[in-house]
Design a protein around this motif. Structure first.
Motif, PDB file in Angstrom:
ATOM      1  N   MET A 102       3.786  66.309 -27.941  1.00  0.00           N
ATOM      2  CA  MET A 102       2.989  65.327 -27.203  1.00  0.00           C
ATOM      3  C   MET A 102       2.292  66.053 -26.064  1.00  0.00           C
ATOM      4  O   MET A 102       2.932  66.538 -25.138  1.00  0.00           O
ATOM      5  CB  MET A 102       3.930  64.230 -26.686  1.00  0.00           C
ATOM      6  CG  MET A 102       3.245  63.087 -25.995  1.00  0.00           C
ATOM      7  SD  MET A 102       1.929  62.333 -26.968  1.00  0.00           S
ATOM      8  CE  MET A 102       2.842  61.756 -28.387  1.00  0.00           C
ATOM      9  N   ASP A 103       0.956  66.130 -26.204  1.00  0.00           N
ATOM     10  CA  ASP A 103       0.142  66.903 -25.261  1.00  0.00           C
ATOM     11  C   ASP A 103      -0.146  66.079 -24.002  1.00  0.00           C
ATOM     12  O   ASP A 103      -0.141  64.854 -24.043  1.00  0.00           O
ATOM     13  CB  ASP A 103      -1.188  67.259 -25.954  1.00  0.00           C
ATOM     14  CG  ASP A 103      -1.864  68.456 -25.307  1.00  0.00           C
ATOM     15  OD1 ASP A 103      -1.322  68.983 -24.334  1.00  0.00           O
ATOM     16  OD2 ASP A 103      -2.944  68.836 -25.800  1.00  0.00           O
ATOM     17  N   ASP A 104      -0.435  66.788 -22.917  1.00  0.00           N
ATOM     18  CA  ASP A 104      -0.879  66.158 -21.665  1.00  0.00           C
ATOM     19  C   ASP A 104       0.072  65.074 -21.182  1.00  0.00           C
ATOM     20  O   ASP A 104      -0.377  64.073 -20.622  1.00  0.00           O
ATOM     21  CB  ASP A 104      -2.286  65.532 -21.836  1.00  0.00           C
ATOM     22  CG  ASP A 104      -3.325  66.568 -22.211  1.00  0.00           C
ATOM     23  OD1 ASP A 104      -3.039  67.767 -22.033  1.00  0.00           O
ATOM     24  OD2 ASP A 104      -4.402  66.175 -22.685  1.00  0.00           O
ATOM     25  N   PHE A 105       1.379  65.273 -21.416  1.00  0.00           N
ATOM     26  CA  PHE A 105       2.302  64.222 -21.016  1.00  0.00           C
ATOM     27  C   PHE A 105       2.291  64.072 -19.500  1.00  0.00           C
ATOM     28  O   PHE A 105       2.333  65.046 -18.760  1.00  0.00           O
ATOM     29  CB  PHE A 105       3.723  64.547 -21.496  1.00  0.00           C
ATOM     30  CG  PHE A 105       4.687  63.445 -21.197  1.00  0.00           C
ATOM     31  CD1 PHE A 105       4.701  62.295 -21.971  1.00  0.00           C
ATOM     32  CD2 PHE A 105       5.551  63.529 -20.113  1.00  0.00           C
ATOM     33  CE1 PHE A 105       5.567  61.264 -21.676  1.00  0.00           C
ATOM     34  CE2 PHE A 105       6.422  62.493 -19.816  1.00  0.00           C
ATOM     35  CZ  PHE A 105       6.424  61.351 -20.609  1.00  0.00           C
ATOM     36  N   LEU A 156       4.557  68.931 -20.802  1.00  0.00           N
ATOM     37  CA  LEU A 156       4.452  68.313 -19.487  1.00  0.00           C
ATOM     38  C   LEU A 156       3.288  68.964 -18.752  1.00  0.00           C
ATOM     39  O   LEU A 156       3.297  70.173 -18.513  1.00  0.00           O
ATOM     40  CB  LEU A 156       5.778  68.545 -18.751  1.00  0.00           C
ATOM     41  CG  LEU A 156       5.948  67.863 -17.408  1.00  0.00           C
ATOM     42  CD1 LEU A 156       5.850  66.348 -17.545  1.00  0.00           C
ATOM     43  CD2 LEU A 156       7.310  68.257 -16.827  1.00  0.00           C
ATOM     44  N   ASP A 157       2.311  68.191 -18.400  1.00  0.00           N
ATOM     45  CA  ASP A 157       1.118  68.747 -17.759  1.00  0.00           C
ATOM     46  C   ASP A 157       1.315  68.764 -16.251  1.00  0.00           C
ATOM     47  O   ASP A 157       1.261  67.732 -15.601  1.00  0.00           O
ATOM     48  CB  ASP A 157      -0.098  67.899 -18.140  1.00  0.00           C
ATOM     49  CG  ASP A 157      -1.376  68.638 -17.843  1.00  0.00           C
ATOM     50  OD1 ASP A 157      -1.413  69.362 -16.822  1.00  0.00           O
ATOM     51  OD2 ASP A 157      -2.324  68.514 -18.634  1.00  0.00           O
ATOM     52  N   LEU A 158       1.530  69.954 -15.732  1.00  0.00           N
ATOM     53  CA  LEU A 158       1.798  70.080 -14.292  1.00  0.00           C
ATOM     54  C   LEU A 158       0.591  69.674 -13.462  1.00  0.00           C
ATOM     55  O   LEU A 158       0.715  69.179 -12.354  1.00  0.00           O
ATOM     56  CB  LEU A 158       2.126  71.541 -13.952  1.00  0.00           C
ATOM     57  CG  LEU A 158       3.551  72.018 -14.183  1.00  0.00           C
ATOM     58  CD1 LEU A 158       3.802  73.222 -13.283  1.00  0.00           C
ATOM     59  CD2 LEU A 158       4.566  70.933 -13.866  1.00  0.00           C
ATOM     60  N   ALA A 201       6.290  73.237 -20.158  1.00  0.00           N
ATOM     61  CA  ALA A 201       5.424  72.871 -19.041  1.00  0.00           C
ATOM     62  C   ALA A 201       4.130  73.655 -19.196  1.00  0.00           C
ATOM     63  O   ALA A 201       4.156  74.864 -19.452  1.00  0.00           O
ATOM     64  CB  ALA A 201       6.095  73.206 -17.732  1.00  0.00           C
ATOM     65  N   GLU A 202       3.002  72.967 -19.065  1.00  0.00           N
ATOM     66  CA  GLU A 202       1.722  73.692 -19.166  1.00  0.00           C
ATOM     67  C   GLU A 202       0.977  73.577 -17.842  1.00  0.00           C
ATOM     68  O   GLU A 202       1.275  72.728 -17.014  1.00  0.00           O
ATOM     69  CB  GLU A 202       0.869  73.175 -20.340  1.00  0.00           C
ATOM     70  CG  GLU A 202       0.432  71.745 -20.224  1.00  0.00           C
ATOM     71  CD  GLU A 202      -0.571  71.351 -21.299  1.00  0.00           C
ATOM     72  OE1 GLU A 202      -1.338  72.215 -21.740  1.00  0.00           O
ATOM     73  OE2 GLU A 202      -0.584  70.167 -21.671  1.00  0.00           O
ATOM     74  N   GLY A 203       0.040  74.501 -17.667  1.00  0.00           N
ATOM     75  CA  GLY A 203      -0.716  74.516 -16.412  1.00  0.00           C
ATOM     76  C   GLY A 203       0.094  75.152 -15.274  1.00  0.00           C
ATOM     77  O   GLY A 203      -0.115  74.826 -14.107  1.00  0.00           O
TER      78      GLY A 203
HETATM   79 CA    CA Z   1      -2.664  69.891 -22.520  1.00  0.00          CA
END
Ligand code: CA
Ligand code: C2E
Ligand code: CA
Length: 740
Positions: free
Chosen positions: A636-639, A659-661, A693-695
């Motif tokens: 699940m992207d951009d959570f 998890l979009d930081l 965690a992304e970003g």
């Molecule tokens: Ca994303």
């Protein structure tokens, strides 16, 4: 004196005689044949050919009336026939409306219990039984027989002849026949003459006359047994006796040998059903054709009228009226197509008209329209606004459109006279307006025209020849969008679409354990484009699927190569929400890709954005479930970016949350953000899902995440997205470091 008294006595006697005669006459008249010689006869009228009403004369005729008339004539009576309105002849006997009634077989008791007398026999009427199908009649005495209720008098005679016969009465012949067919009775009984008529009905062809079961019944006239009645009967009997047998036979023959039965609508259908049906269909078809013809005639007329209102008679271009409706129609039908509207004006038209003449001026206008028509697409429109002013609605196919038009339409127009050996150059001022998204939502053609007119005025007032754009920023944007959309197919073919990889790391272990595939467009004209610029555009244009397929294929090819080199890796690929709603079978497609490139399904991780859930939760859940059943991990992207995050977490069964930081730690109170992130990490783990965690941009963020138990990370702090060559080099270093 004697003479006088004798005379008086004679006169008195005469008066007395007269009075007595008058009294006798009155008595006789009251009892029977009134007016001396008129006899009113009550008869049924429902049994052709014995008694019936003649359709032409309206008189009651038939074998019965004719026979009686013959006898009555012989007896010196004039007869008047009246249809009995009473249910049976027994009732009619009591009615003062008739002098006599007929036909009676024998004397019967009237309904009121009076006895009656009957005349001599007018004729013997044969009675016949009719059965249904091929039924054989055995014992007549035990038969159930159906008769018309109005034949009640006859029934009494039948009972005397066959005491064991059970008789059922029906009001109509139709009911009689139904009773026979349904087995309520074994046979129907009626006068043979009547049968000869009734059985002419086509739908009674299945009834059979039983000649062996015939018997005869007398056919007599009857009245109540009173002195007057007896007198009438006696007189009639004399008449009956005087009718010769040959006359009787002639009457019977006359009625039984004629085709008296007339087809009613039902008979007609029964007999000629198919033909009638075909006829009706043919008629209906003719009527339908006529109506259609009428309609198309009207439509043609309306069309002609519309043509007259919507088209300019001189050039054949649309009139302003027609243009308005056409533009509205086009914008409504093509909300995603970028359009421009140009408003054009021949600046030196007055000079041309004055120096060369109106007809030459008109020729020029016609030439303009005909050359423009040649390049006009179906989804474009051209209009002569007035005089020498023209408006075009054109699709912005790419940024070169206006320049190309200069060459193809405007230059030949400018040189129209020069090409014909004259010196005059046609000067054209044009104003261009680029339609904005708002123009598609609130379609107002006049406003659009006004904007283009404003731009045209600028050119005219500057005494220039050429065009001006009303909203240049929009134009730039529009051109860029058009360049993106129109170029995608060739970009895919020519390799302008590249896949870059952003590594995903295990921060605790310090190694790369995956990557996200992100596309880049090395646009031949616009340079390197970021997804943020072209992805929404392609989504709007319905082309994102083509791009995604191209990316997925490249990823599969890379994975295949790495597999072959002994490095089995996994890559996350992005799936647009438009791919999901496009109706395509995404799980099927990924299955095929994995098969084609010999990949494990776990090597393709499919990222679905949270926002897709808000659009169509059911469809999203369905696709995710199928993908996971097939063995593809779903992420699940951009959570955290959407409004439905928690709800979605509950409903959609995914393997990993991204998890979009950026959304949680970007602006605002960082401490609150950290609290939220730490709770989210715990929550996701409690739900048994993996987390990345992304970003991640700083070491502080990375440390914090690791301390909270989230070690999978992606972000600029580690690596930016990079071309595949660079990524492979990085992987080699990473592997070497791990080995060391
Ligand atoms: Ca994303
Ligand atoms: P995304 O799926 O959320 O991808 C992550 C985006 O964040 C990427 O932007 C990536 O370069 C960027 N990013 C990664 N780490 C950091 C960081 O530490 N800080 C910041 N500020 N940004 C970081 P990119 O490549 O520009 O892609 C933008 C979006 O375009 C993607 O967001 C994704 O939604 C979409 N996209 C990219 N490639 C594709 C594709 O092939 N197909 C589809 N349908 N969408 C794609
Ligand atoms: Ca993504």
């Amino acid at each position: 004196m004697h003479l006088k008294t004798a005379k008086q006595a004679l006169l008195r006697l005469g008066a007395v005689l007269c009075a007595v005669t008058a009294l006798l006459c009155a008595l006789a008249g009251a009892a029977a044949a009134a007016d001396g010689d008129v006899l009113t006869v009550g008869v049924p009228a429902d049994r052709c050919p014995v008694f019936y009403t003649d359709a032409d004369s309206g008189e009651i005729v038939g074998i019965g009336p004719d026979l009686l008339r013959a006898a009555a004539q012989e007896a010196g009576y004039e007869v008047v026939f009246r249809t009995v309105s009473e249910p049976t002849l027994k009732d009619a006997l009591d009615s003062p409306a008739y002098d006599v009634v007929m036909p009676l077989g024998s004397s019967i008791t009237s309904a009121a219990g009076q006895s009656s007398i009957v005349s001599d026999n007018l004729t013997q009427t044969p009675f016949t039984l009719v059965t249904w199908g091929n039924r054989k009649l055995e014992d007549l005495n035990r038969l159930r027989v159906g008769m018309l209720r109005s034949l009640g008098g006859g029934a009494e005679t039948v009972r005397q002849l066959y005491p064991g016969m059970e008789i059922g009465f029906y009001d109509t012949m139709g009911q009689c026949v139904r009773a026979l067919r349904t087995g309520q009775v074994d046979a129907l009984l009626h006068n043979s003459y009547v049968w000869s008529y009734v059985l002419q009905k086509p739908s009674y062809a299945d009834l059979t006359v039983q000649p062996s079961a015939m018997f005869s019944m007398d056919f007599r006239v009857g009245t109540l047994d009173t002195p007057a009645g007896r007198a009438v009967i006696e007189r009639l009997n004399r008449g009956i006796a005087a009718v010769p047998e040959t006359r009787r036979q002639a009457v019977i023959l006359a009625y039984t040998s004629r085709q008296l039965y007339r087809y009613d609508v039902g008979d007609f259908f029964y007999r000629y059903g198919l033909a009638v049906l075909l006829g009706v269909l043919l008629l209906a078809a003719i009527i339908a054709i006529m109506v259609m013809h009428q309609r198309s005639f009207r439509r043609e007329n309306e069309e002609k009228l519309r043509q007259a209102i919507d088209y300019d008679p001189l050039t054949g271009a649309l009139s302003l009226n027609g243009f308005r409706s056409r533009v509205e129609e086009l914008l409504r039908a093509n909300p995603d197509v970028p359009y421009l509207l140009s408003y054009n004006n021949v600046r030196n038209m007055k000079y041309i008209n004055d120096s060369l003449g109106w007809s030459v001026g008109n020729e020029l206008l016609r030439f303009w329209v005909s050359s423009a028509m040649k390049i006009l697409r179906d989804d474009e429109a051209l209009c002569r606004v007035s005089g020498d002013r023209f408006a075009f609605l054109r699709v912005i196919e790419d940024s070169d459109k206006l320049d190309r038009e200069e060459e193809t339409v405007y230059e030949p127009l400018r040189n129209y006279f020069i090409d014909r050996g004259l010196e005059t150059r046609v000067q054209i001022c044009a104003g261009v307006y680029i339609l904005t998204p708002e123009d598609y939502q609130n379609i107002d053609v006049d406003r659009i025209l006004d904007h283009a007119r404003v731009a045209e005025r600028k050119v005219r007032e500057a005494r220039r020849d050429g065009y001006e754009v009303y909203n240049p920023e929009q134009w730039e944007r529009g051109k860029r969008l058009a360049d993106i959309v129109s170029r995608l197919p060739s970009a895919i073919r020519s390799g302008e679409i590249e896949v870059w990889y952003q590594p995903q790391v295990d921060y605790a272990a310090g190694r790369i354990n995956g990557a996200e595939a992100l596309c880049r467009w090395n646009h031949g004209k616009l340079g390197r484009l970021q997804p943020a610029e072209f992805i929404p555009t392609l989504e709007d244009a319905g082309l994102i699927y083509d791009l995604d397929c191209c990316v997925w294929e490249q990823v599969c090819r890379d994975l295949q190569r790495w597999n072959a080199a002994g490095h089995r890796r996994a890559v996350s690929v992005n799936l647009s929400r438009c791919d999901l709603s496009s109706g395509r079978d995404i799980p099927e497609l990924f299955t095929r890709l994995a098969e084609t490139y010999g990949l494990g399904r776990d090597q393709l991780r499919i990222e679905i954005t949270e926002s897709a859930f808000a659009e169509d939760p059911e469809m999203l859940i369905g696709t995710v479930t199928r993908l996971r059943e097939l063995g593809f991990p779903v992420e699940m992207d951009d959570f955290g970016s959407g409004y439905s995050s928690l709800h979605m977490l509950k409903e959609v069964p995914v393997d990993r949350i991204k998890l979009d930081l950026h959304f949680l730690s970007g602006a605002g109170d960082t401490e609150r953000g950290r609290i939220i992130v730490s709770f989210m990490i715990r929550m996701v783990h409690s739900l048994g899902m993996e987390l990345i965690a992304e970003g991640v941009e700083t070491d502080a963020q990375a440390d914090f995440l690791r301390d909270q138990g989230c070690c999978e990370m992606q972000g600029y702090f580690f690596h930016k997205p990079m071309p595949v060559g660079e990524f492979e080099r990085l992987l080699r270093e990473n592997d070497a470091a791990a080995d060391a």
